[in-house]
Design a protein around this motif. Structure first.
Motif, short mmCIF file in Angstrom:
data_model
loop_
_atom_site.label_atom_id
_atom_site.label_comp_id
_atom_site.label_asym_id
_atom_site.label_seq_id
_atom_site.Cartn_x
_atom_site.Cartn_y
_atom_site.Cartn_z
N THR A 233 0.83 -1.22 0.00
CA THR A 233 0.00 0.00 0.00
C THR A 233 0.86 1.26 0.00
O THR A 233 0.47 2.28 -0.59
CB THR A 233 -0.92 -0.01 1.22
N ARG A 237 0.48 4.29 -2.56
CA ARG A 237 0.25 5.65 -2.05
C ARG A 237 1.29 6.62 -2.61
O ARG A 237 0.98 7.75 -3.00
CB ARG A 237 0.29 5.66 -0.52
N THR A 252 -6.93 8.03 4.61
CA THR A 252 -7.43 6.69 4.88
C THR A 252 -7.81 6.02 3.57
O THR A 252 -7.84 6.65 2.50
CB THR A 252 -8.64 6.74 5.82
N SER A 253 -8.13 4.72 3.66
CA SER A 253 -8.52 3.99 2.46
C SER A 253 -9.79 4.59 1.85
O SER A 253 -9.91 4.71 0.62
CB SER A 253 -8.74 2.51 2.79
N THR A 254 -10.72 4.97 2.70
CA THR A 254 -11.97 5.56 2.20
C THR A 254 -11.71 6.87 1.47
O THR A 254 -12.28 7.15 0.41
CB THR A 254 -12.94 5.79 3.37
N LEU A 257 -10.11 6.17 -1.99
CA LEU A 257 -11.07 5.71 -3.00
C LEU A 257 -11.97 6.84 -3.48
O LEU A 257 -12.33 6.90 -4.66
CB LEU A 257 -11.92 4.57 -2.40
N MET A 273 -8.04 -0.83 -7.09
CA MET A 273 -7.66 -0.33 -5.76
C MET A 273 -8.67 -0.74 -4.71
O MET A 273 -8.33 -0.88 -3.53
CB MET A 273 -7.52 1.19 -5.79
N ASP A 274 -9.94 -0.92 -5.08
CA ASP A 274 -10.94 -1.36 -4.11
C ASP A 274 -10.51 -2.67 -3.44
O ASP A 274 -10.54 -2.81 -2.22
CB ASP A 274 -12.29 -1.56 -4.81
N LEU A 277 -7.00 -2.25 -1.28
CA LEU A 277 -7.13 -1.57 0.01
C LEU A 277 -8.02 -2.34 0.97
O LEU A 277 -7.78 -2.34 2.19
CB LEU A 277 -7.69 -0.16 -0.21
N GLU A 278 -9.03 -3.02 0.45
CA GLU A 278 -9.93 -3.77 1.33
C GLU A 278 -9.20 -4.91 2.03
O GLU A 278 -9.26 -5.05 3.26
CB GLU A 278 -11.10 -4.32 0.52
N ASP A 281 -6.52 -3.64 4.54
CA ASP A 281 -7.06 -3.20 5.83
C ASP A 281 -7.41 -4.39 6.71
O ASP A 281 -7.20 -4.36 7.93
CB ASP A 281 -8.30 -2.33 5.61
#
Length: 328
Positions: A233, A237, A252-254, A257, A273-274, A277-278, A281
């Motif tokens: 990640t 990033r 953050t991941s949210t 996105l 990326m969904d 990152l999911e 996390d």
């Protein structure tokens, strides 16, 4: 007549008391012995104390601490040595160093041993102290001044000789600080010098290089999934920061996105990326251990995202382009 009777009663009482005192500690004795009863003035001799008797932890052995006589001083009380003979009996030995600076015959004070309500006394010794012969007091003339071999340290101040180690460390720290400050100021004045020495890769090339290096480390195969997904990640990033100016390192991941969804250049590739990152996390925060197939899929999605968002190559002019005919 009455007076004589009273005197007889008092005498009998006194004898009984003395008899009781002497019988109270029949097996106890305190003995003093000198190494030498003759001593030269200013010299020292050893007084040996020996106590033998019933063992009594509360008993007291009273030994003079300063003097055994007004003219005989106690130089040092050596540590007492206790021997357990069994059957409730012990023996205590102690040496005492005596010294006198006045000639004469001196009767030494006794040592007392108190056990319960009974007290016994040691024998008393006599110490004869002789004066120093006059010949030994002859004073000689001062010796001539002689040269002393000196070392380089003799010419230094005392504080340098005593604390040279601390001074050396302080000088090294000061020198290191000055060198670091000079290096920092030069770097600050010419920041582009370092960049010219090590040319930076493009965001795409850097991301692909870092992803290949991560795969070669085989972290998942060694059970280090958390470290694997943290590095993965971070690579993505950093790529978003350099490629699109998205400050993903602080998001953050949210938030990442959402930024990808709002950017037309990344909207179509957001699906990769969904998944990355999911699962990252879940591994980092929920301590989930993914399956090997999930690790492979996540790596492939990261590569696909970088590949799909890399800058389009600039069009190159064709060398063999045919000239356009003028129909007019």
């Amino acid at each position: 007549m009455k007076t004589k009777i009273l005197l007889r009663i008092a005498a009998v009482t006194a004898l009984l008391s003395v008899g009781l005192t002497s019988v109270a500690l029949p097996d106890s004795r305190v003995t003093l012995q000198l190494d030498s009863a003759h001593l030269l003035m200013g010299k020292a001799t050893t007084l040996h104390l020996n106590l033998v008797g019933p063992r009594d932890e509360k008993a007291q052995l009273i030994v003079p601490q300063d003097t055994f006589n007004a003219k005989v001083e106690v130089m040092k009380l050596l540590k007492a040595d206790t021997i357990d003979h069994g059957n409730g009996r012990w023996e205590i030995n102690q040496d005492i160093l005596l010294q006198s600076f006045d000639s004469g015959d001196y009767r030494l004070a006794p040592v007392y041993y108190i056990s319960g309500g009974d007290t016994i006394s040691s024998n008393r010794l006599v110490l004869r102290v002789y004066p120093v012969a006059k010949d030994s007091l002859t004073l000689n003339d001062f010796a001539d001044i002689s040269d002393v071999d000196r070392k380089w340290a003799d010419y230094l101040p005392d504080f340098i000789v005593d604390y040279w180690g601390a001074i050396l460390i302080a000088l090294l720290l000061i020198g290191g600080g000055i060198y670091g400050y000079i290096f920092y100021m030069r770097r600050k004045k010419n920041p582009e010098v370092e960049e010219k020495k090590v040319p930076l890769l493009s965001p795409y090339d850097q991301a692909m290089t870092d992803l290949s290096a991560l795969r070669a480390r085989n972290l998942c195969e060694r059970g280090q999934e958390k470290e694997y997904y943290s590095v993965l990640t971070d690579i993505l990033r950093n790529y978003l920061m350099r490629r699109f100016g998205i400050n993903a390192m602080e998001m953050t991941s949210t938030q990442i996105l959402k930024a990808l969804r709002d950017n037309p250049d990344t909207r179509l590739s957001k699906k990769y990326m969904d998944q990355v990152l999911e699962i990252a996390d879940f591994v980092k925060f929920a301590k989930v251990r993914p399956l090997p197939v999930d690790n492979v899929r996540t790596y492939d999605n990261a590569v696909s995202f970088v590949e799909n968002t890399k800058p389009a190559p600039e069009p190159q002019p064709a060398d063999n382009a045919e000239p356009v005919e003028n129909k007019n």
